[in-house]
Write a protein that holds these residues in place. Structure first.
Motif, mmCIF file in Angstrom:
data_model
loop_
_atom_site.group_PDB
_atom_site.id
_atom_site.type_symbol
_atom_site.label_atom_id
_atom_site.label_comp_id
_atom_site.label_asym_id
_atom_site.label_seq_id
_atom_site.Cartn_x
_atom_site.Cartn_y
_atom_site.Cartn_z
ATOM 1 N N ALA A 27 0.834 -1.206 0.000
ATOM 2 C CA ALA A 27 0.000 0.000 0.000
ATOM 3 C C ALA A 27 0.870 1.257 0.000
ATOM 4 N N ARG A 28 1.977 1.215 0.736
ATOM 5 C CA ARG A 28 2.863 2.385 0.779
ATOM 6 C C ARG A 28 3.518 2.618 -0.590
ATOM 7 N N ILE A 29 3.899 1.534 -1.266
ATOM 8 C CA ILE A 29 4.512 1.667 -2.592
ATOM 9 C C ILE A 29 3.504 2.225 -3.589
ATOM 10 N N MET A 30 2.271 1.730 -3.561
ATOM 11 C CA MET A 30 1.238 2.217 -4.472
ATOM 12 C C MET A 30 0.980 3.707 -4.253
ATOM 13 N N GLU A 31 0.985 4.154 -3.001
ATOM 14 C CA GLU A 31 0.769 5.561 -2.719
ATOM 15 C C GLU A 31 1.945 6.401 -3.220
ATOM 16 N N ALA A 32 3.171 5.879 -3.069
ATOM 17 C CA ALA A 32 4.350 6.597 -3.559
ATOM 18 C C ALA A 32 4.301 6.741 -5.080
ATOM 19 N N LEU A 33 3.881 5.694 -5.765
ATOM 20 C CA LEU A 33 3.767 5.770 -7.226
ATOM 21 C C LEU A 33 2.692 6.763 -7.638
ATOM 22 N N ARG A 34 1.609 6.789 -6.894
ATOM 23 C CA ARG A 34 0.522 7.716 -7.212
ATOM 24 C C ARG A 34 0.994 9.166 -7.093
ATOM 25 N N LEU A 35 1.906 9.405 -6.147
ATOM 26 C CA LEU A 35 2.422 10.747 -5.926
ATOM 27 C C LEU A 35 3.560 11.093 -6.879
ATOM 28 N N GLY A 36 3.922 10.151 -7.756
ATOM 29 C CA GLY A 36 4.959 10.426 -8.741
ATOM 30 C C GLY A 36 6.369 10.156 -8.269
ATOM 31 N N HIS A 37 6.548 9.495 -7.140
ATOM 32 C CA HIS A 37 7.886 9.183 -6.647
ATOM 33 C C HIS A 37 8.496 8.063 -7.497
ATOM 34 N N ARG A 38 9.779 8.178 -7.788
ATOM 35 C CA ARG A 38 10.468 7.174 -8.591
ATOM 36 C C ARG A 38 11.678 6.667 -7.812
ATOM 37 N N SER A 39 11.470 5.681 -6.987
ATOM 38 C CA SER A 39 12.542 5.093 -6.198
ATOM 39 C C SER A 39 12.576 3.596 -6.452
ATOM 40 N N ARG A 40 13.577 2.951 -5.887
ATOM 41 C CA ARG A 40 13.666 1.488 -5.950
ATOM 42 C C ARG A 40 13.091 0.942 -4.656
ATOM 43 N N TYR A 41 12.148 0.010 -4.799
ATOM 44 C CA TYR A 41 11.436 -0.494 -3.633
ATOM 45 C C TYR A 41 11.716 -1.986 -3.440
ATOM 46 N N PRO A 42 12.515 -2.370 -2.434
ATOM 47 C CA PRO A 42 12.720 -3.796 -2.145
ATOM 48 C C PRO A 42 11.573 -4.334 -1.294
ATOM 49 N N VAL A 43 11.078 -5.499 -1.668
ATOM 50 C CA VAL A 43 9.958 -6.113 -0.950
ATOM 51 C C VAL A 43 10.343 -7.553 -0.606
ATOM 52 N N GLU A 44 10.352 -7.879 0.673
ATOM 53 C CA GLU A 44 10.608 -9.257 1.085
ATOM 54 C C GLU A 44 9.365 -10.093 0.802
ATOM 55 N N VAL A 45 9.574 -11.211 0.089
ATOM 56 C CA VAL A 45 8.435 -12.025 -0.341
ATOM 57 C C VAL A 45 8.695 -13.500 -0.054
ATOM 58 N N ARG A 46 7.611 -14.230 -0.052
ATOM 59 C CA ARG A 46 7.642 -15.692 0.044
ATOM 60 C C ARG A 46 6.782 -16.234 -1.089
ATOM 61 N N TRP A 47 7.119 -17.419 -1.544
ATOM 62 C CA TRP A 47 6.309 -18.035 -2.587
ATOM 63 C C TRP A 47 6.528 -19.538 -2.572
ATOM 64 N N ARG A 48 5.568 -20.252 -3.110
ATOM 65 C CA ARG A 48 5.630 -21.708 -3.201
ATOM 66 C C ARG A 48 5.296 -22.088 -4.642
ATOM 67 N N THR A 49 6.230 -22.739 -5.316
ATOM 68 C CA THR A 49 6.040 -23.036 -6.731
ATOM 69 C C THR A 49 5.049 -24.161 -6.963
ATOM 70 N N SER A 50 4.894 -25.054 -5.999
ATOM 71 C CA SER A 50 3.906 -26.136 -6.105
ATOM 72 C C SER A 50 3.611 -26.626 -4.694
#
Length: 248
Positions: free
Chosen positions: A95-118
């Motif tokens: 949500a914070r990244i989406m708001e930053a994009l809406r305001l026109g900010h252009r930064s690099r945003y690292p996001v820690e993620v998890r995923w399961r391929t199967s």
């Protein structure tokens, strides 16, 4: 009296005041579509999982390395959403990244993620780096997503987690290769580029520690990835022993 004006240069352009040759004409720029082709070729060659998405996370294009995370070909990820593929450790960060994009900010945003391929694979962890791309006036911008897996995160003892013999795409590539199909023919059958097919073959060869396509196909039969009693070659069904985990 001669009709030529005194001091005028001859009409053949050889006068002292005339250039001896026309200036070189700069080459025409490549058509606009060529740049996209170059970009796609570059994506196919990069081993880092990469996807280009809309601002809402919908995947526009993914390279073979990203699609391989899901046992898919790149075209199968088109239209999927990053949030359907990856689970952020901190959902509020999105949500914070989406708001930053809406305001026109252009930064690099690292996001820690998890995923399961199967369902039968262990959960993976890593970092998804989101970079807004496009012209400054692009609103909203497109997003370049780069995935970095952390293989040691959450691992208890062994540094390398057990994995299945092959992904469905790898098994289909091996079956076509065993039947004598060329790299181009394999790519045409599976919707991959030549570089995409070579990427999967190189990845398998490195994993199984073999060299050459013949040795790769032979090991696929030894490991039960390909059905031993079928022609043309096909991937082995799970009940035929094709789900064994490969050794070194």
């Amino acid at each position: 009296m001669s009709g030529a004006t005194h001091g005028a240069a001859p009409e053949d352009g050889t006068g002292a005041d005339c250039p001896r040759a026309w200036p070189p004409i700069p080459p025409a720029p490549p058509p606009a579509g060529a740049y996209r082709d170059y970009f796609v070729m570059l994506l196919d060659r990069i081993p880092t999982p990469i996807a280009v998405c809309r601002a809402d996370g919908q995947v526009l294009i993914a390279n073979p390395a990203m699609a391989a995370q899901w046992g898919a070909v790149p075209g199968q990820l088109r239209g999927r959403n990053l949030l359907d593929l990856f689970r952020p450790r901190d959902p509020a960060q999105i949500a914070r990244i989406m708001e930053a994009l809406r305001l026109g900010h252009r930064s690099r945003y690292p996001v820690e993620v998890r995923w399961r391929t199967s369902p039968d694979e262990p959960e993976k962890q890593g970092e998804l780096t989101i970079d807004p791309v496009g012209g400054p006036s692009a609103a909203p911008p497109s997003l370049l997503a780069l995935l970095r897996e952390d293989p040691g995160a959450g691992a208890a003892a062994p540094p390398v987690a057990p994995r299945a013999a092959t992904s469905p795409v790898e098994a289909r590539i091996l079956a076509l290769a065993a039947g004598g199909a060329t790299t181009a023919a394999i790519g045409s059958a599976l919707g991959l580029t030549v570089d995409g097919v070579n990427y999967h073959l190189t990845r398998l060869a490195r994993r199984w520690r073999v060299q050459g396509r013949t040795a790769l196909v032979a090991k696929a039969y030894v490991l039960g990835v390909l059905a031993a009693d079928r022609w043309p070659p096909v991937p082995a069904a799970p009940g035929d022993g094709g789900a064994r985990t490969p050794g070194p």
